[in-house]
Write an enzyme that holds these catalytic residues in place. Structure first.
Site, PDB file in Angstrom:
ATOM      1  N   GLU A  51     -52.051 142.735  69.077  1.00  0.00           N
ATOM      2  CA  GLU A  51     -52.946 143.104  67.981  1.00  0.00           C
ATOM      3  C   GLU A  51     -54.364 143.254  68.515  1.00  0.00           C
ATOM      4  OE1 GLU A  51     -53.411 144.288  65.291  1.00  0.00           O
ATOM      5  OE2 GLU A  51     -52.474 143.331  63.587  1.00  0.00           O
ATOM      6  N   ASP A  52     -55.140 144.129  67.880  1.00  0.00           N
ATOM      7  CA  ASP A  52     -56.557 144.211  68.222  1.00  0.00           C
ATOM      8  C   ASP A  52     -57.295 143.006  67.638  1.00  0.00           C
ATOM      9  OD1 ASP A  52     -56.080 145.080  65.632  1.00  0.00           O
ATOM     10  OD2 ASP A  52     -57.388 146.822  65.728  1.00  0.00           O
TER      11      ASP A  52
ATOM     12  N   PHE B 257     -67.728 142.656  60.215  1.00  0.00           N
ATOM     13  CA  PHE B 257     -66.977 143.860  60.557  1.00  0.00           C
ATOM     14  C   PHE B 257     -67.378 144.379  61.945  1.00  0.00           C
ATOM     15  CE2 PHE B 257     -65.803 148.332  60.428  1.00  0.00           C
ATOM     16  CZ  PHE B 257     -64.478 148.200  60.043  1.00  0.00           C
TER      17      PHE B 257
ATOM     18  N   ARG C 272     -63.585 154.186  67.655  1.00  0.00           N
ATOM     19  CA  ARG C 272     -62.526 153.618  68.508  1.00  0.00           C
ATOM     20  C   ARG C 272     -62.787 153.837  69.992  1.00  0.00           C
ATOM     21  NH1 ARG C 272     -58.263 152.166  65.127  1.00  0.00           N
ATOM     22  NH2 ARG C 272     -57.779 153.578  63.414  1.00  0.00           N
TER      23      ARG C 272
HETATM   24  P1  IMP Z   1     -55.198 141.516  58.681  1.00  0.00           P
HETATM   25  O1  IMP Z   1     -53.891 141.984  58.155  1.00  0.00           O
HETATM   26  O2  IMP Z   1     -56.172 141.189  57.596  1.00  0.00           O
HETATM   27  O3  IMP Z   1     -55.092 140.371  59.694  1.00  0.00           O
HETATM   28  O4  IMP Z   1     -55.891 142.739  59.392  1.00  0.00           O
HETATM   29  C1  IMP Z   1     -55.532 143.155  60.594  1.00  0.00           C
HETATM   30  C2  IMP Z   1     -55.942 144.588  60.840  1.00  0.00           C
HETATM   31  O5  IMP Z   1     -57.102 144.992  60.095  1.00  0.00           O
HETATM   32  C3  IMP Z   1     -56.335 144.725  62.288  1.00  0.00           C
HETATM   33  O6  IMP Z   1     -55.232 145.041  63.084  1.00  0.00           O
HETATM   34  C4  IMP Z   1     -57.368 145.834  62.253  1.00  0.00           C
HETATM   35  O7  IMP Z   1     -56.725 147.076  62.396  1.00  0.00           O
HETATM   36  C5  IMP Z   1     -58.001 145.738  60.895  1.00  0.00           C
HETATM   37  N1  IMP Z   1     -59.308 145.018  60.990  1.00  0.00           N
HETATM   38  C6  IMP Z   1     -59.561 143.732  60.691  1.00  0.00           C
HETATM   39  N2  IMP Z   1     -60.846 143.399  60.912  1.00  0.00           N
HETATM   40  C7  IMP Z   1     -61.434 144.524  61.380  1.00  0.00           C
HETATM   41  C8  IMP Z   1     -62.781 144.827  61.829  1.00  0.00           C
HETATM   42  O8  IMP Z   1     -63.708 143.987  61.852  1.00  0.00           O
HETATM   43  N3  IMP Z   1     -62.984 146.099  62.255  1.00  0.00           N
HETATM   44  C9  IMP Z   1     -62.008 147.056  62.273  1.00  0.00           C
HETATM   45  N4  IMP Z   1     -60.741 146.812  61.879  1.00  0.00           N
HETATM   46  C10 IMP Z   1     -60.456 145.562  61.424  1.00  0.00           C
HETATM   47 MG    MG Z   2     -54.755 146.920  63.640  1.00  0.00          MG
END
Ligand code: IMP
Ligand code: MG
Length: 180
Positions: free
Chosen positions: A102-103, A155, A168
């Site tokens: 995961e990123d 963010f 990106r």
């Molecule tokens: P989660 O399901 O809330 O854990 O969100 C995970 C996904 O949301 C990540 O894989 C990202 O693609 C996106 N995401 C979460 N935080 C950020 C951020 O600060 N910038 C850009 N994308 C984000």
């Molecule tokens: Mg993601």
């Protein structure tokens, strides 16, 4: 401090490419040690993890496979709470050691929703590697096994992370500037 503009928002430098690569190398080293003699299957979650996944995968010295799935939950700078799958898995996970890439783990919802589908296929093990984690945003019980950086609940863009499709390609990671 270096500032950039993406769409209508300003961002300031947060993590340099060098800092990121140092952490990626550390994670790769740990995985090389932990999975020595095994052949883990990496599943990179598109879109955001393509850059981290690529640098991590290049740094491995063990035998390993990689495949990709596409899940998304973000629109603009907020999580929608809905996780959609647009490219699914095309390999069997049975008896495999799986490492999800995961990123960023933010609320944890993406992984929380997706993990049961993976466990259904009876893999030998599943671990999570994430470059970034926002512990203050976590709403689901997700444990990151290999983590690059714990970050504040702000963010971010760059190194694979986007704001509405842009940002990106930035080598460094930038944080949203709060102006008011
Ligand atoms: P989660 O399901 O809330 O854990 O969100 C995970 C996904 O949301 C990540 O894989 C990202 O693609 C996106 N995401 C979460 N935080 C950020 C951020 O600060 N910038 C850009 N994308 C984000
Ligand atoms: Mg993601």
């Amino acid at each position: 401090m270096h500032s950039i503009q993406v769409h209508d928002k300003s961002f300031t430098s947060f993590l340099s490419h060098e800092e990121i690569l140092t952490q990626v190398e550390k994670i790769a080293h740990q995985i090389n040690t932990d999975y020595s003699g095994r052949c883990p299957l990496f599943i990179a979650i598109l879109n955001g993890s393509f850059m981290f996944g690529s640098d991590l995968f290049k740094s491995l010295s063990i035998e390993a496979e990689i495949c990709f799935i596409k899940l998304a939950s973000y629109k603009g700078i907020k999580s929608t709470g809905q996780v959609t799958t647009s490219i699914g898995l095309d390999v069997s996970l049975k008896d495999r050691d799986v490492i999800l890439i995961e990123d960023i783990v933010d609320t944890g919802k993406t992984l929380h929703e997706f993990l049961p589908q993976l466990f259904d296929q009876n893999p030998s093990s599943i671990r999570i590697a994430s470059l970034l984690h926002k512990p203050d945003a976590l709403l689901y019980p997700i444990k990151v096994d290999y983590l690059g950086f714990e970050v504040p609940n702000k963010f971010l863009v760059g190194y694979g992370l986007d704001y509405d499709g842009l940002g990106r390609n930035l080598k460094d990671i930038y944080q949203l500037k709060i102006t008011e």
